[in-house]
Every structure is written in C-alpha cells, then in structure tokens.
Design an enzyme around this catalytic site. Structure first.
Site, PDB file in Angstrom:
ATOM      1  N   GLU A 185      68.046  17.397  93.818  1.00 44.73           N
ATOM      2  CA  GLU A 185      68.033  18.346  93.105  1.00 44.73           C
ATOM      3  C   GLU A 185      67.828  19.737  93.623  1.00 44.73           C
ATOM      4  O   GLU A 185      68.685  20.697  93.505  1.00 44.73           O
ATOM      5  CB  GLU A 185      66.986  18.490  91.946  1.00 44.73           C
ATOM      6  N   CYS A 219      61.688  14.997  90.089  1.00 42.23           N
ATOM      7  CA  CYS A 219      60.096  15.252  90.269  1.00 42.23           C
ATOM      8  C   CYS A 219      59.827  16.529  89.489  1.00 42.23           C
ATOM      9  O   CYS A 219      60.604  17.311  89.501  1.00 42.23           O
ATOM     10  CB  CYS A 219      59.863  14.868  91.589  1.00 42.23           C
ATOM     11  N   ASN A 279      69.364  13.518  98.182  1.00 42.98           N
ATOM     12  CA  ASN A 279      68.092  13.354  99.185  1.00 42.98           C
ATOM     13  C   ASN A 279      68.155  13.336 100.427  1.00 42.98           C
ATOM     14  O   ASN A 279      68.950  12.580 100.940  1.00 42.98           O
ATOM     15  CB  ASN A 279      67.145  12.493  98.454  1.00 42.98           C
TER      16      ASN A 279
END
Ligand code: THU
Length: 131
Positions: A55, A86, A42
């Site tokens: 991701e 998410c 991230n």
C-alpha cells in the site's frame, strides 16, 4: 472504476511482489480522484525491518506522479482470509486522504469495503487539527 477491475489490477501486480522472507505476496491498486490507478507490491529486504508494504509503495508512486487525492485502496493478499492494511499503511493513507475507502479481499476475491476513518478512527495528525 468498478471494484472488480481494481481487484484484477491488484492481482496482476501482486505477482511482482518481492517477498522471499515471508512468502506472502501483497498487491495494491490505488485509485485517485482523477481516475488514475497506481499500483504497489510489498518489497522485502534481508534486513527485515526495511520491508515496504504494497500500500505504501502504491502511495509513493502516486505522490511521485503528482497525485495526492485518493478515492480507494484495494488490497489483495496471499491467504484464504481477508488482507487488511497494517496500521502504518493506514496512517500514511490518512496523511493524504482520510475520507478514502479501503477495499480488502480474501483468497477468493470476495470484497469488503470500509472507510479509512472506520479502520483508523483516531489517526495521528500534528496539532490535533482536523484533517
Ligand atoms: N504487508 C503488506 O504489504 N501490506 C500490509 O498492509 C501488511 C503486510 C506485507 C509486508 C510483508 O512483506 C508481508 O506482507 C508479510 O507481513
């Protein structure tokens, strides 16, 4: 490639997470159908909404390298519980490989394996075509 190896790769790259705002480091290891692994972390921003999840970072790296068929996404996070992708990341995975697996881990590297379709059963696709 076995799940433990993918967790180890995700744990290693997790250290490179840029997450000064949340303090929550995420690492992702994306296994392609060719057997290659692309990683992501991230990357946060002072303008919070511009944050990129681990991701999606892994997926963009794979696509840039010419790969769009994915076998599994392995995610490691920073808390005791399991770290799930998410909804936005699930949708981006589904764009390319709706039948891929999603491997989530907890703080002790326990593993739970899912099918992406089970985590996002009604994914969006243009024209409601089967993907
Ligand atoms: N995050 C990810 O990298 N992947 C997810 O699927 C969920 C959330 C990141 C975004 C943000 O930098 C931090 O975790 C806290 O939300």
């Amino acid at each position: 490639m076995n799940p433990e190896k993918l967790i180890a790769i995700a744990r290693e790259v997790q250290q490179n997470s840029y997450s000064p705002y949340s303090g929550f480091k995420v690492g992702a290891a994306l296994l392609t159908s060719k057997g290659n692994v692309y990683t992501g972390v991230n990357v946060e921003n002072a303008s919070y909404g511009l944050t990129i999840c681990a991701e999606r970072a892994a997926i963009t790296a794979a696509v840039a390298a010419g790969e769009k068929n994915f076998s599994s996404m392995t995610v490691v996070g920073d808390h005791k519980g399991y770290t799930y992708p998410c909804g936005a990341c699930l949708q981006v995975m589904a764009e390319f490989s709706p039948d891929m697996r999603v491997n989530v881990t907890d703080g002790e590297n326990h593993l739970q394996e899912y099918l992406l379709r089970d985590l996002l059963p009604q994914l969006f696709s243009l024209g409601n075509q089967e993907v």
